[in-house]
Design an enzyme around this catalytic site. Structure first.
Site, PDB file in Angstrom:
ATOM      1  N   SER A 126       0.834  -1.195   0.000  1.00  0.00           N
ATOM      2  CA  SER A 126       0.000   0.000   0.000  1.00  0.00           C
ATOM      3  C   SER A 126       0.870   1.247   0.000  1.00  0.00           C
ATOM      4  O   SER A 126       1.980   1.253   0.570  1.00  0.00           O
ATOM      5  CB  SER A 126      -0.842  -0.030   1.287  1.00  0.00           C
ATOM      6  OG  SER A 126      -1.416   1.225   1.517  1.00  0.00           O
ATOM      7  N   TYR A 151      -2.276  -1.222  10.998  1.00  0.00           N
ATOM      8  CA  TYR A 151      -2.473  -1.766   9.646  1.00  0.00           C
ATOM      9  C   TYR A 151      -1.286  -1.380   8.760  1.00  0.00           C
ATOM     10  O   TYR A 151      -0.670  -2.230   8.114  1.00  0.00           O
ATOM     11  CB  TYR A 151      -3.781  -1.250   9.030  1.00  0.00           C
ATOM     12  CG  TYR A 151      -3.841  -1.488   7.534  1.00  0.00           C
ATOM     13  CD1 TYR A 151      -4.036  -2.771   7.025  1.00  0.00           C
ATOM     14  CD2 TYR A 151      -3.661  -0.437   6.626  1.00  0.00           C
ATOM     15  CE1 TYR A 151      -4.050  -2.995   5.649  1.00  0.00           C
ATOM     16  CE2 TYR A 151      -3.678  -0.656   5.259  1.00  0.00           C
ATOM     17  CZ  TYR A 151      -3.871  -1.934   4.770  1.00  0.00           C
ATOM     18  OH  TYR A 151      -3.868  -2.155   3.412  1.00  0.00           O
ATOM     19  N   LYS A 155       1.852  -3.706   6.955  1.00  0.00           N
ATOM     20  CA  LYS A 155       2.233  -3.746   5.535  1.00  0.00           C
ATOM     21  C   LYS A 155       3.733  -3.510   5.374  1.00  0.00           C
ATOM     22  O   LYS A 155       4.408  -4.185   4.604  1.00  0.00           O
ATOM     23  CB  LYS A 155       1.450  -2.692   4.746  1.00  0.00           C
ATOM     24  CG  LYS A 155      -0.020  -3.022   4.573  1.00  0.00           C
ATOM     25  CD  LYS A 155      -0.225  -4.063   3.484  1.00  0.00           C
ATOM     26  CE  LYS A 155      -1.492  -4.824   3.695  1.00  0.00           C
ATOM     27  NZ  LYS A 155      -1.717  -5.942   2.800  1.00  0.00           N
TER      28      LYS A 155
HETATM   29  P1  NAD Z   1     -10.890  -7.462   1.184  1.00  0.00           P
HETATM   30  O1  NAD Z   1     -11.118  -7.447   2.642  1.00  0.00           O
HETATM   31  O2  NAD Z   1     -12.038  -7.258   0.280  1.00  0.00           O
HETATM   32  O3  NAD Z   1     -10.135  -8.794   0.746  1.00  0.00           O
HETATM   33  C1  NAD Z   1      -9.268  -9.498   1.608  1.00  0.00           C
HETATM   34  C2  NAD Z   1      -9.717 -10.952   1.589  1.00  0.00           C
HETATM   35  O4  NAD Z   1      -8.846 -11.717   2.413  1.00  0.00           O
HETATM   36  C3  NAD Z   1     -11.137 -11.152   2.113  1.00  0.00           C
HETATM   37  O5  NAD Z   1     -11.860 -11.947   1.193  1.00  0.00           O
HETATM   38  C4  NAD Z   1     -10.934 -11.881   3.441  1.00  0.00           C
HETATM   39  O6  NAD Z   1     -12.015 -12.757   3.719  1.00  0.00           O
HETATM   40  C5  NAD Z   1      -9.631 -12.601   3.191  1.00  0.00           C
HETATM   41  N1  NAD Z   1      -8.838 -12.895   4.395  1.00  0.00           N
HETATM   42  C6  NAD Z   1      -8.511 -12.034   5.394  1.00  0.00           C
HETATM   43  N2  NAD Z   1      -7.753 -12.662   6.304  1.00  0.00           N
HETATM   44  C7  NAD Z   1      -7.571 -13.932   5.871  1.00  0.00           C
HETATM   45  C8  NAD Z   1      -6.878 -15.061   6.371  1.00  0.00           C
HETATM   46  N3  NAD Z   1      -6.212 -15.001   7.527  1.00  0.00           N
HETATM   47  N4  NAD Z   1      -6.896 -16.205   5.660  1.00  0.00           N
HETATM   48  C9  NAD Z   1      -7.581 -16.275   4.496  1.00  0.00           C
HETATM   49  N5  NAD Z   1      -8.271 -15.256   3.982  1.00  0.00           N
HETATM   50  C10 NAD Z   1      -8.267 -14.086   4.654  1.00  0.00           C
HETATM   51  O7  NAD Z   1      -9.750  -6.340   0.889  1.00  0.00           O
HETATM   52  P2  NAD Z   1      -9.215  -5.762  -0.493  1.00  0.00           P
HETATM   53  O8  NAD Z   1      -9.594  -4.338  -0.566  1.00  0.00           O
HETATM   54  O9  NAD Z   1      -9.554  -6.676  -1.607  1.00  0.00           O
HETATM   55  O10 NAD Z   1      -7.651  -5.805  -0.201  1.00  0.00           O
HETATM   56  C11 NAD Z   1      -6.833  -6.858  -0.638  1.00  0.00           C
HETATM   57  C12 NAD Z   1      -5.405  -6.599  -0.203  1.00  0.00           C
HETATM   58  O11 NAD Z   1      -4.971  -5.336  -0.716  1.00  0.00           O
HETATM   59  C13 NAD Z   1      -5.245  -6.509   1.323  1.00  0.00           C
HETATM   60  O12 NAD Z   1      -4.029  -7.118   1.678  1.00  0.00           O
HETATM   61  C14 NAD Z   1      -5.176  -5.018   1.576  1.00  0.00           C
HETATM   62  O13 NAD Z   1      -4.436  -4.714   2.729  1.00  0.00           O
HETATM   63  C15 NAD Z   1      -4.455  -4.529   0.326  1.00  0.00           C
HETATM   64  N6  NAD Z   1      -4.722  -3.118   0.026  1.00  0.00           N
HETATM   65  C16 NAD Z   1      -6.022  -2.696  -0.096  1.00  0.00           C
HETATM   66  C17 NAD Z   1      -6.277  -1.350  -0.339  1.00  0.00           C
HETATM   67  C18 NAD Z   1      -7.691  -0.828  -0.429  1.00  0.00           C
HETATM   68  O14 NAD Z   1      -7.907   0.364  -0.274  1.00  0.00           O
HETATM   69  N7  NAD Z   1      -8.690  -1.677  -0.726  1.00  0.00           N
HETATM   70  C19 NAD Z   1      -5.212  -0.424  -0.491  1.00  0.00           C
HETATM   71  C20 NAD Z   1      -3.903  -0.907  -0.389  1.00  0.00           C
HETATM   72  C21 NAD Z   1      -3.660  -2.263  -0.124  1.00  0.00           C
HETATM   73  N1  UFG Z   2     -12.622  10.940   3.431  1.00  0.00           N
HETATM   74  C1  UFG Z   2     -13.633  11.797   3.832  1.00  0.00           C
HETATM   75  N2  UFG Z   2     -14.766  11.246   4.370  1.00  0.00           N
HETATM   76  C2  UFG Z   2     -14.937   9.902   4.526  1.00  0.00           C
HETATM   77  C3  UFG Z   2     -13.890   9.034   4.111  1.00  0.00           C
HETATM   78  C4  UFG Z   2     -12.743   9.600   3.582  1.00  0.00           C
HETATM   79  O1  UFG Z   2     -13.521  13.004   3.711  1.00  0.00           O
HETATM   80  O2  UFG Z   2     -15.984   9.475   5.037  1.00  0.00           O
HETATM   81  C5  UFG Z   2     -11.410  11.504   2.808  1.00  0.00           C
HETATM   82  C6  UFG Z   2     -10.132  11.212   3.577  1.00  0.00           C
HETATM   83  O3  UFG Z   2      -9.907  12.198   4.560  1.00  0.00           O
HETATM   84  C7  UFG Z   2      -9.092  11.218   2.436  1.00  0.00           C
HETATM   85  C8  UFG Z   2      -9.861  10.693   1.236  1.00  0.00           C
HETATM   86  O4  UFG Z   2     -11.247  10.904   1.548  1.00  0.00           O
HETATM   87  O5  UFG Z   2      -8.695  12.552   2.159  1.00  0.00           O
HETATM   88  C9  UFG Z   2      -9.637   9.213   0.967  1.00  0.00           C
HETATM   89  O6  UFG Z   2      -9.885   8.475   2.169  1.00  0.00           O
HETATM   90  P1  UFG Z   2     -10.040   6.869   2.174  1.00  0.00           P
HETATM   91  O7  UFG Z   2     -10.405   6.470   3.559  1.00  0.00           O
HETATM   92  O8  UFG Z   2     -10.936   6.450   1.070  1.00  0.00           O
HETATM   93  O9  UFG Z   2      -8.585   6.372   1.782  1.00  0.00           O
HETATM   94  P2  UFG Z   2      -7.165   6.650   2.460  1.00  0.00           P
HETATM   95  O10 UFG Z   2      -6.357   7.431   1.477  1.00  0.00           O
HETATM   96  O11 UFG Z   2      -7.299   7.192   3.819  1.00  0.00           O
HETATM   97  O12 UFG Z   2      -6.591   5.174   2.615  1.00  0.00           O
HETATM   98  C10 UFG Z   2      -6.674   4.186   1.586  1.00  0.00           C
HETATM   99  C11 UFG Z   2      -6.836   2.816   2.228  1.00  0.00           C
HETATM  100  C12 UFG Z   2      -5.602   2.453   2.984  1.00  0.00           C
HETATM  101  C13 UFG Z   2      -4.398   2.559   2.108  1.00  0.00           C
HETATM  102  C14 UFG Z   2      -4.321   3.930   1.475  1.00  0.00           C
HETATM  103  C15 UFG Z   2      -3.178   4.016   0.492  1.00  0.00           C
HETATM  104  O13 UFG Z   2      -7.929   2.820   3.119  1.00  0.00           O
HETATM  105  O14 UFG Z   2      -5.700   1.126   3.403  1.00  0.00           O
HETATM  106  O15 UFG Z   2      -5.551   4.219   0.787  1.00  0.00           O
HETATM  107  O16 UFG Z   2      -3.261   2.960  -0.409  1.00  0.00           O
HETATM  108  F1  UFG Z   2      -3.299   2.343   2.846  1.00  0.00           F
END
Ligand code: NAD
Ligand code: UFG
Length: 339
Positions: A126, A151, A155
């Site tokens: 991330s 979190y 990572k």
């Molecule tokens: P998600 O929660 O939709 O998907 C994660 C999946 O992993 C889920 O289906 C959950 O059931 C499964 N899981 C969790 N723990 C587990 C375990 N111990 N064993 C087996 N399965 C397990 O999340 P996502 O948004 O698809 O994110 C996927 C990956 O990308 C994550 O590692 C997350 O940290 C990373 N990531 C997500 C974002 C974002 O904003 N969505 C940003 C940066 C990184």
């Molecule tokens: N925001 C609002 N109101 C809300 C939610 C978010 O104003 O209800 C704003 C936040 O302050 C930020 C922007 O919208 O300025 C985006 O916020 P998000 O929560 O959607 O995303 P973040 O950038 O905080 O974080 C996301 C993921 C993290 C990841 C990061 C970088 O949640 O897991 O992107 O990849 F680490």
């Protein structure tokens, strides 16, 4: 590729879109997911969309015996590792659960991979690992920062342990993909992001407000040093992200070691720009109020995506309006997610 691709967390948001893209590209896929934050329905919908079914194992990445059996009974050539917990606020309240699931889970997975001599790994990292950079756009060679929550620290720890692993054993080939802000849904409106309970991220919240499930959006701060005072992020369509994983997979099977790529678009949008863009595609008004900043948020964050373009031959193709209309289609067709 000769063997199967193991996709941990493949029933989740990004994993399900990537599983679909893999099947459509001709890969054989095994999804391993404990369904703690997802529904098996996403896999049924993948089957409807592409006519192919991923094999599914319901299990936990911390389960050593299950993993050994899985690797022993399948020829797996690479692992795409999405499984993990991702809610920033929850990680502050439940740090042990987050470190156990994310860090211990990744260690257990890598140990099982090493026992089975499977050394190709793509890890979901991330942009949070950059902390609060002083300069934009963010390049991969910028120093990692100090993540503000468990979190983010999980990572960064996993990235560091994977770097150590690649140094210790030259057969490992690892891609660390640093996602910026994944949004959007498959263009069919059949798979998308289905957060459990109250959404934390901006777009799931906005789309819930649009369908009337939530009353109004709180905009976290309008006094940042940005053009309209609200936070700026690099929103990337989940389909572009899914395609980026296929390119990363093709890259790592041809070389060894560990490498890092940003997956972002290179363009940042403010919260108010996102609200306006969503209003245009949905035709709905998004009521909002400006509230205090959310602790731990940074003012701006967007990627320099050139390294991925140069080395992975990958570039995000979908723009803001496509991201917004795909979320809207998904949300209006599935107001309760997969329920
Ligand atoms: P998600 O929660 O939709 O998907 C994660 C999946 O992993 C889920 O289906 C959950 O059931 C499964 N899981 C969790 N723990 C587990 C375990 N111990 N064993 C087996 N399965 C397990 O999340 P996502 O948004 O698809 O994110 C996927 C990956 O990308 C994550 O590692 C997350 O940290 C990373 N990531 C997500 C974002 C974002 O904003 N969505 C940003 C940066 C990184
Ligand atoms: N925001 C609002 N109101 C809300 C939610 C978010 O104003 O209800 C704003 C936040 O302050 C930020 C922007 O919208 O300025 C985006 O916020 P998000 O929560 O959607 O995303 P973040 O950038 O905080 O974080 C996301 C993921 C993290 C990841 C990061 C970088 O949640 O897991 O992107 O990849 F680490």
């Amino acid at each position: 590729m000769a063997g199967k691709i193991l996709v941990t967390g493949g029933a989740g948001y990004i994993g399900s879109h990537t599983t679909l893209a893999l099947l459509e590209s001709g890969y054989n896929v095994i999804v391993l997911d404990n369904l703690c934050n997802s529904s098996i329905e996403s896999l049924h919908r993948i089957e409807t969309l592409c006519g192919k079914t991923p094999e599914f194992v319901q299990g936990d990445i911390r389960d050593r015996i299950m993993l050994d059996n899985l690797f022993a009974s399948n020829h797996i050539s690479a692992v795409l590792h999405f499984a993990g917990l991702k809610a920033v606020g929850e990680s502050v309240n439940s740090p042990l659960e987050y470190y156990d699931n994310n860090v211990t889970g990744s260690i257990t997975l890598c140990q099982a991979m090493a026992r089975a001599e499977v050394y190709n790994l793509v890890f979901s990292s991330s942009a949070t690992v950059y902390g609060e950079p002083t300069e934009m756009p963010i390049r991969e060679d910028f120093p990692t920062g100090v993540p503000t929550n468990p979190y983010g620290r999980s990572k960064l720890m996993i990235e560091e342990l994977l770097q150590d692993l690649a140094k210790s054993e030259s057969r490992w080939s690892i891609a660390l993909l640093r996602y910026f802000n994944p949004v959007g849904a498959h263009q069919s409106g059949m798979i998308g992001e289905a957060p459990n309970g109250h959404p934390n991220n901006l777009l799931p919240y906005v789309s819930q407000v649009a369908i009337g499930g939530l009353e109004q959006l709180s905009v976290f701060g309008a006094n940042y040093p940005t053009q309209d005072g609200t936070g700026i992020r690099d929103y990337i369509h989940v389909q572009d992200l899914a395609e980026g994983h296929i390119n990363a997979l093709q890259n790592i099977v041809q070389r060894k070691g560990v490498d890092i790529w940003n997956l972002g678009t290179g363009t940042g949008y403010s919260v108010l720009e996102i609200i306006r863009a969503f209003e245009v595609v949905s035709g709905r008004k998004i009521p909002y109020k400006i509230v205090d900043r959310r602790p731990g948020d940074i003012a701006e964050c967007w990627a320099n995506p050139e390294k991925a373009e140069l080395e992975l031959n990958w570039k995000a193709k979908r723009g803001l309006s496509e991201m917004m209309s795909d979320i809207w289609r998904w949300q209006s067709n599935n107001p309760k997610g997969y329920d």
